[in-house]
Design an enzyme around this catalytic site. Structure first.
Site, PDB file in Angstrom:
ATOM      1  N   PRO A 198     -52.521   5.620 -47.709  1.00 11.42           N
ATOM      2  CA  PRO A 198     -52.231   5.772 -49.145  1.00 11.42           C
ATOM      3  C   PRO A 198     -53.564   5.776 -49.908  1.00 11.42           C
ATOM      4  O   PRO A 198     -54.329   4.829 -49.813  1.00 11.42           O
ATOM      5  CB  PRO A 198     -51.403   4.533 -49.499  1.00 11.42           C
ATOM      6  CG  PRO A 198     -51.192   3.792 -48.237  1.00 11.42           C
ATOM      7  CD  PRO A 198     -52.108   4.311 -47.199  1.00 11.42           C
ATOM      8  N   ARG A 199     -53.821   6.885 -50.607  1.00 15.67           N
ATOM      9  CA  ARG A 199     -55.140   7.076 -51.226  1.00 15.67           C
ATOM     10  C   ARG A 199     -55.050   7.090 -52.742  1.00 15.67           C
ATOM     11  O   ARG A 199     -54.343   7.926 -53.313  1.00 15.67           O
ATOM     12  CB  ARG A 199     -55.713   8.415 -50.767  1.00 15.67           C
ATOM     13  CG  ARG A 199     -56.987   8.312 -50.013  1.00 15.67           C
ATOM     14  CD  ARG A 199     -57.402   9.620 -49.373  1.00 15.67           C
ATOM     15  NE  ARG A 199     -56.313  10.431 -48.870  1.00 15.67           N
ATOM     16  CZ  ARG A 199     -55.890  11.537 -49.462  1.00 15.67           C
ATOM     17  NH1 ARG A 199     -56.451  11.982 -50.548  1.00 15.67           N
ATOM     18  NH2 ARG A 199     -54.882  12.217 -48.933  1.00 15.67           N
TER      19      ARG A 199
ATOM     20  N   GLY B  97     -58.906   6.520 -38.385  1.00 21.40           N
ATOM     21  CA  GLY B  97     -60.225   6.753 -38.958  1.00 21.40           C
ATOM     22  C   GLY B  97     -61.281   7.003 -37.894  1.00 21.40           C
ATOM     23  O   GLY B  97     -60.986   7.004 -36.692  1.00 21.40           O
TER      24      GLY B  97
ATOM     25  N   GLU C 110     -60.224   6.035 -28.374  1.00 18.45           N
ATOM     26  CA  GLU C 110     -60.223   7.487 -28.567  1.00 18.45           C
ATOM     27  C   GLU C 110     -61.546   8.106 -28.126  1.00 18.45           C
ATOM     28  O   GLU C 110     -61.596   9.264 -27.710  1.00 18.45           O
ATOM     29  CB  GLU C 110     -59.948   7.784 -30.045  1.00 18.45           C
ATOM     30  CG  GLU C 110     -59.726   9.242 -30.352  1.00 18.45           C
ATOM     31  CD  GLU C 110     -59.417   9.484 -31.825  1.00 18.45           C
ATOM     32  OE1 GLU C 110     -59.366   8.516 -32.609  1.00 18.45           O
ATOM     33  OE2 GLU C 110     -59.241  10.655 -32.186  1.00 18.45           O
TER      34      GLU C 110
ATOM     35  N   HIS D 180     -54.904   3.392 -33.203  1.00 20.02           N
ATOM     36  CA  HIS D 180     -55.769   4.331 -32.491  1.00 20.02           C
ATOM     37  C   HIS D 180     -56.595   3.500 -31.504  1.00 20.02           C
ATOM     38  O   HIS D 180     -57.220   2.512 -31.898  1.00 20.02           O
ATOM     39  CB  HIS D 180     -56.666   5.070 -33.469  1.00 20.02           C
ATOM     40  CG  HIS D 180     -55.945   6.202 -34.146  1.00 20.02           C
ATOM     41  ND1 HIS D 180     -54.842   6.028 -34.928  1.00 20.02           N
ATOM     42  CD2 HIS D 180     -56.177   7.546 -34.108  1.00 20.02           C
ATOM     43  CE1 HIS D 180     -54.411   7.207 -35.359  1.00 20.02           C
ATOM     44  NE2 HIS D 180     -55.199   8.142 -34.877  1.00 20.02           N
TER      45      HIS D 180
ATOM     46  N   HIS E 230     -46.864  11.087 -33.755  1.00 22.55           N
ATOM     47  CA  HIS E 230     -48.266  10.867 -34.139  1.00 22.55           C
ATOM     48  C   HIS E 230     -48.748  12.063 -34.956  1.00 22.55           C
ATOM     49  O   HIS E 230     -49.434  12.946 -34.445  1.00 22.55           O
ATOM     50  CB  HIS E 230     -49.133  10.665 -32.892  1.00 22.55           C
ATOM     51  CG  HIS E 230     -50.527  10.222 -33.193  1.00 22.55           C
ATOM     52  ND1 HIS E 230     -51.107   9.122 -32.584  1.00 22.55           N
ATOM     53  CD2 HIS E 230     -51.476  10.691 -34.041  1.00 22.55           C
ATOM     54  CE1 HIS E 230     -52.330   8.956 -33.052  1.00 22.55           C
ATOM     55  NE2 HIS E 230     -52.588   9.920 -33.928  1.00 22.55           N
TER      56      HIS E 230
ATOM     57  N   ASP F 264     -57.780   2.877 -42.780  1.00 22.33           N
ATOM     58  CA  ASP F 264     -58.881   3.765 -42.386  1.00 22.33           C
ATOM     59  C   ASP F 264     -60.082   2.907 -41.995  1.00 22.33           C
ATOM     60  O   ASP F 264     -60.800   2.414 -42.864  1.00 22.33           O
ATOM     61  CB  ASP F 264     -59.200   4.657 -43.605  1.00 22.33           C
ATOM     62  CG  ASP F 264     -60.206   5.736 -43.286  1.00 22.33           C
ATOM     63  OD1 ASP F 264     -60.604   5.854 -42.112  1.00 22.33           O
ATOM     64  OD2 ASP F 264     -60.585   6.459 -44.228  1.00 22.33           O
TER      65      ASP F 264
ATOM     66  N   HIS G 166     -50.700  12.876 -38.564  1.00 24.50           N
ATOM     67  CA  HIS G 166     -51.345  12.466 -39.820  1.00 24.50           C
ATOM     68  C   HIS G 166     -50.974  13.504 -40.887  1.00 24.50           C
ATOM     69  O   HIS G 166     -51.180  14.708 -40.677  1.00 24.50           O
ATOM     70  CB  HIS G 166     -52.865  12.455 -39.656  1.00 24.50           C
ATOM     71  CG  HIS G 166     -53.349  11.451 -38.655  1.00 24.50           C
ATOM     72  ND1 HIS G 166     -53.690  10.166 -38.998  1.00 24.50           N
ATOM     73  CD2 HIS G 166     -53.558  11.548 -37.322  1.00 24.50           C
ATOM     74  CE1 HIS G 166     -54.089   9.517 -37.920  1.00 24.50           C
ATOM     75  NE2 HIS G 166     -54.026  10.327 -36.882  1.00 24.50           N
TER      76      HIS G 166
HETATM   77  C1  LIG Z   1     -57.796  13.257 -34.069  1.00 22.64           C
HETATM   78  N1  LIG Z   1     -58.071  11.911 -34.124  1.00 22.64           N
HETATM   79  C2  LIG Z   1     -58.051  11.055 -35.194  1.00 22.64           C
HETATM   80  N2  LIG Z   1     -58.526   9.814 -34.946  1.00 22.64           N
HETATM   81  C3  LIG Z   1     -58.569   8.894 -35.925  1.00 22.64           C
HETATM   82  N3  LIG Z   1     -58.142   9.119 -37.179  1.00 22.64           N
HETATM   83  C4  LIG Z   1     -57.658  10.336 -37.460  1.00 22.64           C
HETATM   84  C5  LIG Z   1     -57.582  11.356 -36.492  1.00 22.64           C
HETATM   85  N4  LIG Z   1     -57.059  12.458 -37.083  1.00 22.64           N
HETATM   86  C6  LIG Z   1     -56.817  12.118 -38.382  1.00 22.64           C
HETATM   87  N5  LIG Z   1     -57.189  10.845 -38.603  1.00 22.64           N
HETATM   88  C7  LIG Z   1     -57.126  10.071 -39.848  1.00 22.64           C
HETATM   89  O1  LIG Z   1     -56.113  10.586 -40.671  1.00 22.64           O
HETATM   90  C8  LIG Z   1     -56.621  10.862 -41.966  1.00 22.64           C
HETATM   91  C9  LIG Z   1     -55.907  12.082 -42.534  1.00 22.64           C
HETATM   92  O2  LIG Z   1     -54.578  11.871 -42.833  1.00 22.64           O
HETATM   93  P1  LIG Z   1     -54.057  11.058 -44.109  1.00 22.64           P
HETATM   94  O3  LIG Z   1     -55.089  11.108 -45.163  1.00 22.64           O
HETATM   95  O4  LIG Z   1     -53.865   9.672 -43.624  1.00 22.64           O
HETATM   96  O5  LIG Z   1     -52.807  11.725 -44.544  1.00 22.64           O
HETATM   97  C10 LIG Z   1     -58.121  11.094 -41.766  1.00 22.64           C
HETATM   98  O6  LIG Z   1     -58.892  10.764 -42.885  1.00 22.64           O
HETATM   99  C11 LIG Z   1     -58.440  10.187 -40.592  1.00 22.64           C
HETATM  100  O7  LIG Z   1     -58.809   8.913 -41.065  1.00 22.64           O
END
Ligand SMILES: CNc1ncnc2c1ncn2[C@@H]1O[C@H](COP(=O)(O)O)[C@@H](O)[C@H]1O
Length: 257
Positions: free
Chosen positions: A111-112, A182, A212, A209, A21, A151, A23
């Protein structure tokens, strides 16, 4: 590996680890963000974003649900909005996990597209996958796969379908699943039903998710998420007892932290 010595940071660092997990944009070190910022500032003295090391000095961790997600939209995404910075940041994240002893990694990212830099979602994804491929060829000791994330609150149902299509098309390059992430206080998760059904039908893993925050732990949302037939759930904090029983019955994998 020597198992007779003390359990200290050298020992835990050397343990081979699995990370499921992570990001991508949330795993970029402050130092790496600073280097990207410095390069942008040198090229354009009018670049208006503040130094990440000033905005987020080492040790600053007092983020709340209100301020946490803005760090992505107001800082990290403004820095990693071109392919060179994205590839640099991705490589740095892979190096950090490798140095931490991670040997199996599933990285996830939304993917942005960056219209200001003329970058499409497909080009974003290709840059990440190319960087992973080069890193794997270089180090030869880390399995790395990618999960594409939606997201909530920002991805529309139509965009979600496009992301699922990208995930399906890139399965041969190591995309193994899709995620819903998100800000948990925003968005209606039910709009992603068809997207996750398509992902499932094409053999992609599904992780979501889940509960949370109290706001995203309401029974209606959790029932909708479970109806997407997830394989794994992330966070799983504010869960009513009857939902816990269902999670146990289905033997779902939990990404707890
Ligand atoms: C800690 N809890 C969390 N809960 C929910 N979403 C999270 C997060 N932490 C990060 N992100 C999600 O991951 C994105 C950044 O990585 P990427 O742009 O995808 O690489 C954030 O914009 C958020 O939407």
């Amino acid at each position: 590996m020597d198992l007779s010595g003390p359990v200290n940071s050298a020992f835990t660092n050397a343990l081979p680890k699995v990370e499921l997990h992570a990001h991508l944009s949330g795993s970029i070190s402050r130092q790496c963000l600073h280097k990207i910022w410095k390069r942008k500032k040198e090229r354009d003295s009018h670049f208006s974003i503040e130094d990440p090391l000033v905005l987020m000095p080492p040790g600053k961790v007092d983020y709340t649900l209100q301020t946490f997600f803005q760090v992505f939209s107001k800082l990290i995404y403004q820095l990693c909005n071109d392919l060179e910075s994205l590839a640099y940041a991705t490589n740095s994240v892979l190096e950090d996990f490798h140095n931490d002893g991670v040997r199996y990694l599933e990285l996830r990212t939304i993917p942005r597209a960056s219209p200001e830099s003329n970058i499409t979602q497909g080009e974003y994804l290709a840059a990440v996958l190319d960087t992973i491929q080069r890193f794997k060829a270089r180090t030869q000791e880390m399995s790395i796969f990618l999960i594409l994330a939606l997201d909530r609150g920002n991805t529309t149902a139509a965009e979600a379908m496009r992301i699922i299509d990208l995930a399906i098309a890139n399965k041969p390059r190591g995309v193994v699943g899709v995620d819903l992430c998100g800000n948990p206080t925003q968005g209606d998760v039910t709009i992603y039903r068809d997207a996750f059904a398509r992902a499932k039908a094409h053999g992609l893993g599904i992780t979501l998710h889940f509960a949370e925050t109290p706001a995203s732990g309401n029974p209606a949302e959790l029932a909708a998420l479970l109806s997407f037939q997830p394989d794994r759930l992330g966070h799983v904090i504010h869960v009513p007892d009857e939902v816990k029983k269902e999670i146990v019955r289905r033997k779902l994998g939990l990404e707890l932290y």
